[in-house]
Design an enzyme around this catalytic site. Sequence first.
Site, PDB file in Angstrom:
ATOM      1  N   TYR A  45       8.766  -2.768   6.369  1.00  0.00           N
ATOM      2  CA  TYR A  45       8.100  -1.459   6.401  1.00  0.00           C
ATOM      3  C   TYR A  45       7.269  -1.410   7.681  1.00  0.00           C
ATOM      4  O   TYR A  45       6.213  -2.031   7.784  1.00  0.00           O
ATOM      5  CB  TYR A  45       7.193  -1.263   5.185  1.00  0.00           C
ATOM      6  CG  TYR A  45       7.922  -1.131   3.855  1.00  0.00           C
ATOM      7  CD1 TYR A  45       9.285  -0.828   3.789  1.00  0.00           C
ATOM      8  CD2 TYR A  45       7.250  -1.291   2.654  1.00  0.00           C
ATOM      9  CE1 TYR A  45       9.937  -0.704   2.571  1.00  0.00           C
ATOM     10  CE2 TYR A  45       7.899  -1.160   1.434  1.00  0.00           C
ATOM     11  CZ  TYR A  45       9.244  -0.871   1.400  1.00  0.00           C
ATOM     12  OH  TYR A  45       9.884  -0.749   0.194  1.00  0.00           O
TER      13      TYR A  45
ATOM     14  N   PHE B   2      11.358   5.252  -5.861  1.00  0.00           N
ATOM     15  CA  PHE B   2      11.534   6.716  -5.806  1.00  0.00           C
ATOM     16  C   PHE B   2      11.172   7.343  -7.157  1.00  0.00           C
ATOM     17  O   PHE B   2      11.940   8.150  -7.703  1.00  0.00           O
ATOM     18  CB  PHE B   2      12.962   7.110  -5.406  1.00  0.00           C
ATOM     19  CG  PHE B   2      13.390   6.694  -4.031  1.00  0.00           C
ATOM     20  CD1 PHE B   2      12.472   6.591  -2.985  1.00  0.00           C
ATOM     21  CD2 PHE B   2      14.731   6.424  -3.754  1.00  0.00           C
ATOM     22  CE1 PHE B   2      12.873   6.222  -1.704  1.00  0.00           C
ATOM     23  CE2 PHE B   2      15.140   6.055  -2.478  1.00  0.00           C
ATOM     24  CZ  PHE B   2      14.219   5.952  -1.464  1.00  0.00           C
ATOM     25  N   PRO B   3      10.013   6.995  -7.727  1.00  0.00           N
ATOM     26  CA  PRO B   3       9.670   7.517  -9.063  1.00  0.00           C
ATOM     27  C   PRO B   3       9.460   9.025  -9.078  1.00  0.00           C
ATOM     28  O   PRO B   3       9.538   9.648 -10.134  1.00  0.00           O
ATOM     29  CB  PRO B   3       8.363   6.783  -9.403  1.00  0.00           C
ATOM     30  CG  PRO B   3       7.775   6.439  -8.068  1.00  0.00           C
ATOM     31  CD  PRO B   3       8.944   6.133  -7.178  1.00  0.00           C
ATOM     32  N   LEU B   4       9.208   9.598  -7.888  1.00  0.00           N
ATOM     33  CA  LEU B   4       9.071  11.062  -7.804  1.00  0.00           C
ATOM     34  C   LEU B   4      10.322  11.666  -7.172  1.00  0.00           C
ATOM     35  O   LEU B   4      10.287  12.787  -6.666  1.00  0.00           O
ATOM     36  CB  LEU B   4       7.801  11.434  -7.026  1.00  0.00           C
ATOM     37  CG  LEU B   4       6.509  10.941  -7.691  1.00  0.00           C
ATOM     38  CD1 LEU B   4       5.298  11.215  -6.803  1.00  0.00           C
ATOM     39  CD2 LEU B   4       6.327  11.616  -9.049  1.00  0.00           C
TER      40      LEU B   4
ATOM     41  N   PHE C 287      12.158  11.194   0.907  1.00  0.00           N
ATOM     42  CA  PHE C 287      13.164  11.441   1.946  1.00  0.00           C
ATOM     43  C   PHE C 287      13.944  12.727   1.678  1.00  0.00           C
ATOM     44  O   PHE C 287      14.467  13.342   2.581  1.00  0.00           O
ATOM     45  CB  PHE C 287      14.162  10.278   2.033  1.00  0.00           C
ATOM     46  CG  PHE C 287      13.549   8.986   2.500  1.00  0.00           C
ATOM     47  CD1 PHE C 287      12.901   8.902   3.722  1.00  0.00           C
ATOM     48  CD2 PHE C 287      13.632   7.837   1.720  1.00  0.00           C
ATOM     49  CE1 PHE C 287      12.342   7.706   4.164  1.00  0.00           C
ATOM     50  CE2 PHE C 287      13.073   6.640   2.151  1.00  0.00           C
ATOM     51  CZ  PHE C 287      12.425   6.570   3.370  1.00  0.00           C
ATOM     52  N   THR C 288      14.041  13.085   0.402  1.00  0.00           N
ATOM     53  CA  THR C 288      14.880  14.243   0.060  1.00  0.00           C
ATOM     54  C   THR C 288      14.124  15.277  -0.775  1.00  0.00           C
ATOM     55  O   THR C 288      14.721  15.983  -1.592  1.00  0.00           O
ATOM     56  CB  THR C 288      16.142  13.774  -0.690  1.00  0.00           C
ATOM     57  OG1 THR C 288      15.722  12.866  -1.717  1.00  0.00           O
ATOM     58  CG2 THR C 288      17.121  13.077   0.223  1.00  0.00           C
TER      59      THR C 288
HETATM   60  N1  LIG Z   1      13.504  -1.676  -3.314  1.00  0.00           N
HETATM   61  C1  LIG Z   1      13.774  -0.666  -2.513  1.00  0.00           C
HETATM   62  O1  LIG Z   1      14.828  -0.583  -1.889  1.00  0.00           O
HETATM   63  C2  LIG Z   1      12.766   0.415  -2.350  1.00  0.00           C
HETATM   64  C3  LIG Z   1      13.146   1.659  -1.799  1.00  0.00           C
HETATM   65  C4  LIG Z   1      12.187   2.654  -1.693  1.00  0.00           C
HETATM   66  C5  LIG Z   1      10.899   2.436  -2.120  1.00  0.00           C
HETATM   67  N2  LIG Z   1      10.539   1.221  -2.642  1.00  0.00           N
HETATM   68  C6  LIG Z   1       9.163   0.973  -3.125  1.00  0.00           C
HETATM   69  O2  LIG Z   1       8.897   1.906  -4.138  1.00  0.00           O
HETATM   70  C7  LIG Z   1       7.676   2.589  -3.851  1.00  0.00           C
HETATM   71  C8  LIG Z   1       7.735   3.971  -4.444  1.00  0.00           C
HETATM   72  O3  LIG Z   1       8.713   4.726  -3.773  1.00  0.00           O
HETATM   73  P1  LIG Z   1       8.294   5.958  -2.889  1.00  0.00           P
HETATM   74  O4  LIG Z   1       6.924   5.772  -2.361  1.00  0.00           O
HETATM   75  O5  LIG Z   1       9.393   6.173  -1.913  1.00  0.00           O
HETATM   76  O6  LIG Z   1       8.312   7.069  -4.026  1.00  0.00           O
HETATM   77  P2  LIG Z   1       8.682   8.591  -3.987  1.00  0.00           P
HETATM   78  O7  LIG Z   1       9.287   8.926  -5.292  1.00  0.00           O
HETATM   79  O8  LIG Z   1       9.437   8.956  -2.743  1.00  0.00           O
HETATM   80  O9  LIG Z   1       7.253   9.210  -3.864  1.00  0.00           O
HETATM   81  C9  LIG Z   1       6.577   9.222  -2.656  1.00  0.00           C
HETATM   82  C10 LIG Z   1       6.363  10.658  -2.221  1.00  0.00           C
HETATM   83  O10 LIG Z   1       5.667  11.349  -3.232  1.00  0.00           O
HETATM   84  C11 LIG Z   1       4.478  11.921  -2.718  1.00  0.00           C
HETATM   85  N3  LIG Z   1       3.475  11.781  -3.776  1.00  0.00           N
HETATM   86  C12 LIG Z   1       2.945  10.637  -4.282  1.00  0.00           C
HETATM   87  N4  LIG Z   1       2.087  10.926  -5.276  1.00  0.00           N
HETATM   88  C13 LIG Z   1       2.097  12.274  -5.416  1.00  0.00           C
HETATM   89  C14 LIG Z   1       1.422  13.181  -6.265  1.00  0.00           C
HETATM   90  N5  LIG Z   1       0.568  12.745  -7.192  1.00  0.00           N
HETATM   91  N6  LIG Z   1       1.676  14.499  -6.110  1.00  0.00           N
HETATM   92  C15 LIG Z   1       2.548  14.963  -5.188  1.00  0.00           C
HETATM   93  N7  LIG Z   1       3.215  14.152  -4.340  1.00  0.00           N
HETATM   94  C16 LIG Z   1       2.986  12.827  -4.456  1.00  0.00           C
HETATM   95  C17 LIG Z   1       4.143  11.174  -1.470  1.00  0.00           C
HETATM   96  O11 LIG Z   1       3.521  12.029  -0.538  1.00  0.00           O
HETATM   97  P3  LIG Z   1       1.959  11.853  -0.145  1.00  0.00           P
HETATM   98  O12 LIG Z   1       1.873  10.678   0.757  1.00  0.00           O
HETATM   99  O13 LIG Z   1       1.641  13.149   0.509  1.00  0.00           O
HETATM  100  O14 LIG Z   1       1.214  11.665  -1.434  1.00  0.00           O
HETATM  101  C18 LIG Z   1       5.530  10.796  -0.963  1.00  0.00           C
HETATM  102  O15 LIG Z   1       6.052  11.885  -0.221  1.00  0.00           O
HETATM  103  C19 LIG Z   1       7.599   2.561  -2.325  1.00  0.00           C
HETATM  104  O16 LIG Z   1       6.302   2.832  -1.854  1.00  0.00           O
HETATM  105  C20 LIG Z   1       8.100   1.161  -2.044  1.00  0.00           C
HETATM  106  O17 LIG Z   1       7.036   0.239  -2.203  1.00  0.00           O
HETATM  107  C21 LIG Z   1      11.458   0.235  -2.780  1.00  0.00           C
END
Ligand SMILES: NC(=O)c1ccc[n+]([C@@H]2O[C@H](COP(=O)([O-])OP(=O)(O)OC[C@H]3O[C@@H](n4cnc5c(N)ncnc54)[C@H](OP(=O)(O)O)[C@@H]3O)[C@@H](O)[C@H]2O)c1
Length: 296
Positions: A59, A210-212, A216-217
């Site tokens: 990262y 990607f819990p939300l 990216f998309t």
């Molecule tokens: N193993 C793998 O291959 C892999 C791949 C991807 C991710 N991950 C891990 O999984 C974690 C979670 O995935 P992700 O961060 O990509 O999740 P996500 O589902 O993409 O969520 C992140 C997005 O949601 C927004 N967000 C977060 N909290 C929010 C809220 N309360 N209200 C509205 N928007 C909100 C964030 O924007 P803001 O910054 O504006 O809040 C960001 O744009 C990553 O951080 C990483 O550590 C692992």
Amino acid sequence: MSTSTSSLGDLPVHRIGFGAMQLAGPGVFGPPADPEACRAVLRRAVELGVDHIDTAQFYGPDVVNDLIRETLHPYPEGVRLVTKVGAERDDQGAWVMASRPEQLRAQVEANLRSLRVERLDLVNLRRQERDHPEADEAPLADQLGALADLREEGKLALVGVSSVGAETVRTAIETVGIGQVQNPYSLLDRSDADVLELCRRHDVAYVPYFPLGSAFTGGPAALAADPHVSSVAAKHGVTPSQVALAWLLAQYDRLLLIPGTKSVAHLEENMAVLEVDLDADDLAALERVEPVRVGP
Ligand SMILES: NC(=O)c1ccc[n+]([C@@H]2O[C@H](COP(=O)([O-])OP(=O)(O)OC[C@H]3O[C@@H](n4cnc5c(N)ncnc54)[C@H](OP(=O)(O)O)[C@@H]3O)[C@@H](O)[C@H]2O)c1
């Protein structure tokens, strides 16, 4: 209200952790625009009880692990650092597979150095089999063997697997034993239900990325636009993102959240999700959310 604690293997953790990927610059490449704001998010996370931080050397690369170390080292008692190995970045930021046993070992060593710890709490083997099934990946047994050797040497406490199908999860459980599966799963993408069920059957922690629905998309916006999510959100007086996270918590008591954010306000919202009590009618309504193809 959902129970607030669970565990990674036998390491107790709060069910809401923090995913640090969002702290890097755009495209998870380079430094963030406002590093001090990222440090404030990390500090607030720990203050609010986060004791499970998910990261990776790739990262940034390096950027996110450096931010975590600069901000939180020496780590408060009980904070668990979870990383992943299996990829690196090229000069342009492209994701490059790097998952031969000697590459996995080098990445574990790099994480130990950058996070400044003697032992990582959990290291996920991040495979390409879901996104790039055609990739010429090293044999799974060799990869798992490399991580089991590092565990034996005391460099990591638990092995995990990430971005994998049910067959790989089964093999990993039976051969080396695992502390978590980390796969994409959300209200918008429920295609990993078979692996989640496998984790329930084997009592293994399941950590959805990607819990939300993936930044990216446009995942958070898609959740907000869904009528079922917004009506449940209005009923409880919470946000659509909180509904999506509460729905995940309701799926399995060993499901651990690691939502990622650059914003203290979003972090605080995410930490409050344990208090969102979805009832049977809510869960039935949310089953009707139209899945969308999200994530790269
Ligand atoms: N193993 C793998 O291959 C892999 C791949 C991807 C991710 N991950 C891990 O999984 C974690 C979670 O995935 P992700 O961060 O990509 O999740 P996500 O589902 O993409 O969520 C992140 C997005 O949601 C927004 N967000 C977060 N909290 C929010 C809220 N309360 N209200 C509205 N928007 C909100 C964030 O924007 P803001 O910054 O504006 O809040 C960001 O744009 C990553 O951080 C990483 O550590 C692992």
